[in-house]
Design a protein around this motif. Structure first.
Motif, short mmCIF file in Angstrom:
data_model
loop_
_atom_site.label_atom_id
_atom_site.label_comp_id
_atom_site.label_asym_id
_atom_site.label_seq_id
_atom_site.Cartn_x
_atom_site.Cartn_y
_atom_site.Cartn_z
N SER A 34 0.80 -1.22 0.00
CA SER A 34 0.00 0.00 0.00
C SER A 34 0.84 1.28 0.00
CB SER A 34 -0.92 0.02 1.22
OG SER A 34 -0.15 0.06 2.42
N TYR A 35 1.98 1.23 0.64
CA TYR A 35 2.74 2.48 0.84
C TYR A 35 3.71 2.79 -0.30
CZ TYR A 35 7.57 3.70 2.12
OH TYR A 35 8.86 4.11 2.09
N GLU A 36 4.56 1.83 -0.64
CA GLU A 36 5.65 2.11 -1.57
C GLU A 36 5.13 2.49 -2.96
OE1 GLU A 36 9.84 2.28 -2.67
OE2 GLU A 36 8.68 2.45 -0.84
N THR A 37 4.26 1.66 -3.52
CA THR A 37 3.79 1.92 -4.88
C THR A 37 2.91 3.17 -4.94
OG1 THR A 37 1.99 0.34 -4.51
CG2 THR A 37 3.93 -0.48 -5.63
N CYS A 49 -4.41 -7.39 -7.65
CA CYS A 49 -4.16 -6.69 -6.39
C CYS A 49 -5.48 -6.27 -5.74
CB CYS A 49 -3.30 -5.45 -6.65
SG CYS A 49 -3.04 -4.44 -5.19
N PRO A 50 -5.74 -6.74 -4.51
CA PRO A 50 -6.98 -6.36 -3.84
C PRO A 50 -7.00 -4.89 -3.43
CG PRO A 50 -5.58 -7.59 -2.34
CD PRO A 50 -4.92 -7.66 -3.69
N GLY A 51 -5.83 -4.25 -3.47
CA GLY A 51 -5.75 -2.84 -3.08
C GLY A 51 -5.93 -1.86 -4.22
N LYS A 52 -6.40 -2.34 -5.38
CA LYS A 52 -6.56 -1.46 -6.55
C LYS A 52 -7.45 -0.27 -6.22
CE LYS A 52 -8.41 -1.37 -11.25
NZ LYS A 52 -9.03 -2.16 -12.35
N GLU A 53 -8.59 -0.51 -5.63
CA GLU A 53 -9.52 0.58 -5.34
C GLU A 53 -8.98 1.48 -4.23
OE1 GLU A 53 -12.74 2.78 -6.38
OE2 GLU A 53 -11.93 1.00 -7.36
N TYR A 54 -8.29 0.89 -3.28
CA TYR A 54 -7.64 1.67 -2.22
C TYR A 54 -6.66 2.67 -2.84
CZ TYR A 54 -4.56 2.69 1.76
OH TYR A 54 -3.80 3.33 2.72
N ALA A 55 -5.84 2.18 -3.79
CA ALA A 55 -4.86 3.03 -4.45
C ALA A 55 -5.54 4.16 -5.21
CB ALA A 55 -3.99 2.20 -5.39
N ARG A 56 -6.64 3.85 -5.90
CA ARG A 56 -7.36 4.88 -6.66
C ARG A 56 -7.85 5.99 -5.73
NH1 ARG A 56 -12.67 6.23 -9.13
NH2 ARG A 56 -13.71 4.90 -7.60
#
Length: 480
Positions: free
Chosen positions: A290-293, A426-433
């Motif tokens: 979650s943090y680096e990318t 990646c399950p965090g796709k929406e989190y990243a958006r």
């Protein structure tokens, strides 16, 4: 022979060169024994092609080998492993559609040794335990993430006030790291102690900078520093986890809804709770993802906004309309995020040109054929974004920054896969958006920016980063 024997100081060097050449030729012969394997090079013994990859960077490394060997798949040796690089949309599709059939997830031992308590990793080196996977997916679903938008917006506002507004000049990358890491700590561990978060971040930087380096554990090497930083990082997380477990058992009044709280309640098949070390491994896996990318993605979004003022102006107009629709001090909502269509296309185009994640590793579960070649069981596989993102077949005039590429139906299937695909997307796709768009909103409504180094070099650590941290000059908007 006489002339050579008189140069006694040259003998050790000559012996080393001849021995190295013999070992190298033997190594190549040994590793070319399978004529059906993909074409390619294994590089030098032990180090393989790690040095070449580091010097060229993933895009040029891959482009050169595709040109010399195959545009479908080529072999190499990285991180001490025989490896096949799958290329193009067809390669991406093959890997994504054969998850848990022909290929499975794999993490380099060099990474797990640095980051994790290896004694509690299962044989498949899964960072997120299967029992927890469903919980993580539940937490990262859009309907749950909607609740996080207010927290993201609040923290972004505070970040702008404390770390950006007081300065005329800043370095973008360190600040975006600070923001995304603090946000991850808050949402995953409900941890907002600034000093504690900063301490964990310092060790995280050391770890991420060294965990993909050549895994030589000698004093002074990046990998050695990463191992030491990893131990400090894990020890710090264990303290947090033990404190929270004690809190959970002793105080029923405190109710938290973060990921750590759920981990503390997860029971394994034998009915026992997850250990502190198992929880630490899972938290670290989530923090890395979650943090680096995200920090790199935001950094390059700002870089591209600085380089293209007309793009910045369009983003500013879109975000200004959203600001005008809000009451003074009112926080962003899901409906506001859904209006940021142009801003998201800008972010997607930035990610295409500077992908924070280069791809991911897999391992062959059995011998299988691909593009006429045999991939042996046990070989490691790397699917990557660099064989499509800059290919004019899929993105005409690929060097041009053009957010309109993502309008309508967008790119060809499997040609744009920054978050992977298939069962392991990646399950965090929406989190990243959400994270990227909330940051963009808060930045452009406060500042314009100008790059201070016109042609700053991009270097590759675990991700691509501006060599000097992307120093910019800030121009605050005049408040009406």
């Amino acid at each position: 022979m006489d002339s050579i024997s008189t140069l006694t100081f040259s003998l050790p060097l000559l012996v080393i060169l001849l021995s190295s050449s013999f070992i190298y030729l033997f190594y190549l012969k040994r590793n070319s024994s399978n004529p059906e394997a993909p074409p390619g090079s294994n590089g030098w013994p032990i180090v393989g092609e790690n040095i070449n990859l580091g010097l060229l960077g993933p895009p040029k490394f891959i482009q050169k080998r595709m040109k010399n060997f195959s545009t479908d798949v080529f072999k190499t040796s990285l991180l001490g492993e025989k490896m096949a690089f799958f290329c193009g949309p067809q390669g991406n599709k093959f890997v994504f559609t054969n998850e848990n059939k022909l290929v499975t997830s794999w993490w380099p031992k060099s990474v797990t040794k640095v980051l994790l308590f290896t004694e509690v990793i299962d044989q498949d080196q899964k960072i997120v335990a299967p029992l927890l996977a469903n919980s993580v997916h539940e937490i990262l679903k859009p309907e749950v993430l909607k609740k996080y938008i207010a927290i993201m917006d609040t923290m972004a506002r505070q970040h702008m006030d404390t770390d950006w507004a007081p300065n005329k000049e800043v370095k973008v990358h360190p600040l975006t790291q600070k923001y995304t890491f603090a946000l991850s700590c808050k949402l995953f561990m409900d941890e907002d102690d600034g000093e504690k978060v900063a301490e964990v971040l310092d060790n995280f930087r050391i770890v991420t900078n060294g965990m993909i380096s050549v895994p030589i554990d000698f004093p002074g090497t990046a990998y050695n520093r990463a191992i030491k930083g990893g131990k400090v990082l894990r020890d710090g997380l264990i303290k947090i986890i033990k404190t929270r477990r004690k809190e959970l058992t002793e105080s029923k009044e405190i109710v938290r809804h973060d990921v750590l709280s759920k981990m503390l309640l997860v029971r394994k098949e034998d009915g026992s709770l997850m250990s502190e070390k198992e929880i630490s491994n899972n938290i670290i896996g989530l923090l890395v993802a979650s943090y680096e990318t995200s920090s790199v993605a935001i950094t390059f979004v700002l870089k591209h906004l600085a380089e293209h003022p007309h793009i910045y102006n369009k983003v500013f107009e879109e975000q200004t309309e959203i600001t005008k629709s809000k009451k003074h001090g009112e926080l962003l909502t899901w409906e506001d995020i859904e209006k940021m269509k142009y801003s998201w296309n800008v972010a997607r185009e930035s990610i295409r040109l500077a992908p924070p994640a280069q791809g991911a590793f897999r391992e062959a579960l059995t011998d299988f054929k691909y593009a006429g070649y045999t991939i042996p069981k046990g070989w490691k596989i790397f699917w990557n974004v660099n064989t499509t993102n800059n290919d004019p077949k899929y993105f005409p005039n690929p060097e041009k920054f053009d957010p309109s590429r993502f309008e309508g139906s967008g790119p060809q299937p499997y040609s744009y896969v920054p978050f992977g695909g298939g069962p392991k997307m990646c399950p965090g796709k929406e989190y990243a958006r959400l994270e990227i768009l909330v940051f963009m909103h808060n930045f452009v409504k406060n500042f314009k920016l100008e790059k201070m180094i016109a042609n700053e070099k991009i270097v590759y650590l675990s991700t691509p980063v501006p060599a000097k941290g992307l120093p910019v000059r800030l121009y605050p908007h005049i408040k009406q």
